[in-house]
Design a protein around this motif. Sequence first.
Motif, short mmCIF file in Angstrom:
data_model
loop_
_atom_site.label_atom_id
_atom_site.label_comp_id
_atom_site.label_asym_id
_atom_site.label_seq_id
_atom_site.Cartn_x
_atom_site.Cartn_y
_atom_site.Cartn_z
N THR A 132 0.84 -1.20 0.00
CA THR A 132 0.00 0.00 0.00
C THR A 132 0.88 1.25 0.00
OG1 THR A 132 -0.09 0.24 2.42
CG2 THR A 132 -1.75 -1.20 1.38
N PRO A 146 -9.26 -0.78 -11.48
CA PRO A 146 -10.27 -0.34 -10.50
C PRO A 146 -9.93 -0.62 -9.05
CG PRO A 146 -10.98 -2.35 -11.63
CD PRO A 146 -9.75 -1.87 -12.34
N ASP A 147 -9.00 -1.53 -8.78
CA ASP A 147 -8.66 -1.86 -7.40
C ASP A 147 -7.54 -0.99 -6.84
OD1 ASP A 147 -10.55 -3.92 -7.37
OD2 ASP A 147 -9.12 -5.38 -8.18
N VAL A 148 -6.96 -0.15 -7.67
CA VAL A 148 -5.87 0.72 -7.22
C VAL A 148 -6.48 2.04 -6.74
CG1 VAL A 148 -3.75 1.92 -7.84
CG2 VAL A 148 -4.25 -0.34 -8.81
N PRO A 149 -6.27 2.42 -5.48
CA PRO A 149 -6.89 3.65 -4.95
C PRO A 149 -6.23 4.91 -5.49
CG PRO A 149 -5.39 2.75 -3.34
CD PRO A 149 -5.45 1.74 -4.47
N ARG A 154 -1.37 -6.22 -13.62
CA ARG A 154 -2.41 -7.25 -13.59
C ARG A 154 -1.84 -8.63 -13.32
NH1 ARG A 154 -5.43 -4.81 -18.94
NH2 ARG A 154 -6.77 -3.29 -17.86
N ARG A 189 -10.34 6.85 -9.64
CA ARG A 189 -9.71 5.58 -9.98
C ARG A 189 -9.75 5.35 -11.49
NH1 ARG A 189 -10.50 0.93 -5.39
NH2 ARG A 189 -10.37 2.29 -3.56
#
Length: 321
Positions: A136, A231-234, A212, A226
Amino acid sequence: MIRLLFVLLVACLPPAVATAADRLFVRPLKWVIPFPAGGAGDMMARTLAPDLSAAIDVPVLIENQGGAQGAIASATVARAKPDGHTILLGFLGSMAQNPWAYNNIGYDPLTDLEHVTLLSAQPLLIASGPKLGVTTLQEMVALARSRSKAAPISYASTSLNSRLTGVLVSQAIGATMMDVAYKGGGPALNDVLGGHVEMMYVAPATVLGPVRDGKLRGLAVTGPTRLPALPDVPTVAEAGFPALESVSWYSIAAPKGTPAKFQERLAAEFAKILTRPEIKEKLRAAGFEALTSSPTETVRYVRAEHARWGKIVQSSGISKE
């Protein structure tokens, strides 16, 4: 009677024929691109050029003049005749960063060019390689702050923007980080994946595969939203660091003195093109978000960005090259 007949005949002609003498663009429009053919900026211009040509009813000729962080192309357009038939693909580096980082760039973006419209924005991806061992942005920041100045986190940069984004991050989090400059994205990515450099600030579209596949960790994107492709990366704001928000943007500029009627027409036509769903999707697939603005709004934005990056460079201690 003859004069009346002539007037009636002209009135019956199709609009394109009857108003041919009033056409604004009367010869091909030269669009100077500050990148080699095949790059992201070049791709965007070639996506928009056919629709622009149809809208203004003259050919749009793409001319690639890569090199010197966009300074060569920018100086060429700054010296061009301001007759409305030459435009430049401007971008963050050439319009707001170059003047603070380099000597004798050959043009002043604020006084030698007209700023016509914004086209698109593209955030950078803050990405870490396997050597860094973080998952993170918060973990990366904590690690950077715990490191001594003798052993800072290293990041790969491939452009002035990625280098200065590293400076922005270092300043915002209060930690020393080491820039490792590369001439190309391929070598930089290989060294990050190979553990020779720990992280990078990079255009998302160029590293979608490794992210990916899990070979490269996307920690955050520097834009306000985003990315549909990741889409999962803030965003940096979602990760708790809104001060890191920054986007690389593209614009249209023209030689100083280009008549307002050309600027306004170009801004209007680009706005129409960029709101078409098929164009927005093509740009989004390449990591761009379409933007539109009037000439007045564009000037205000470019000046604000120029001032913002000037403060970042001057406070960093970076010497002009």
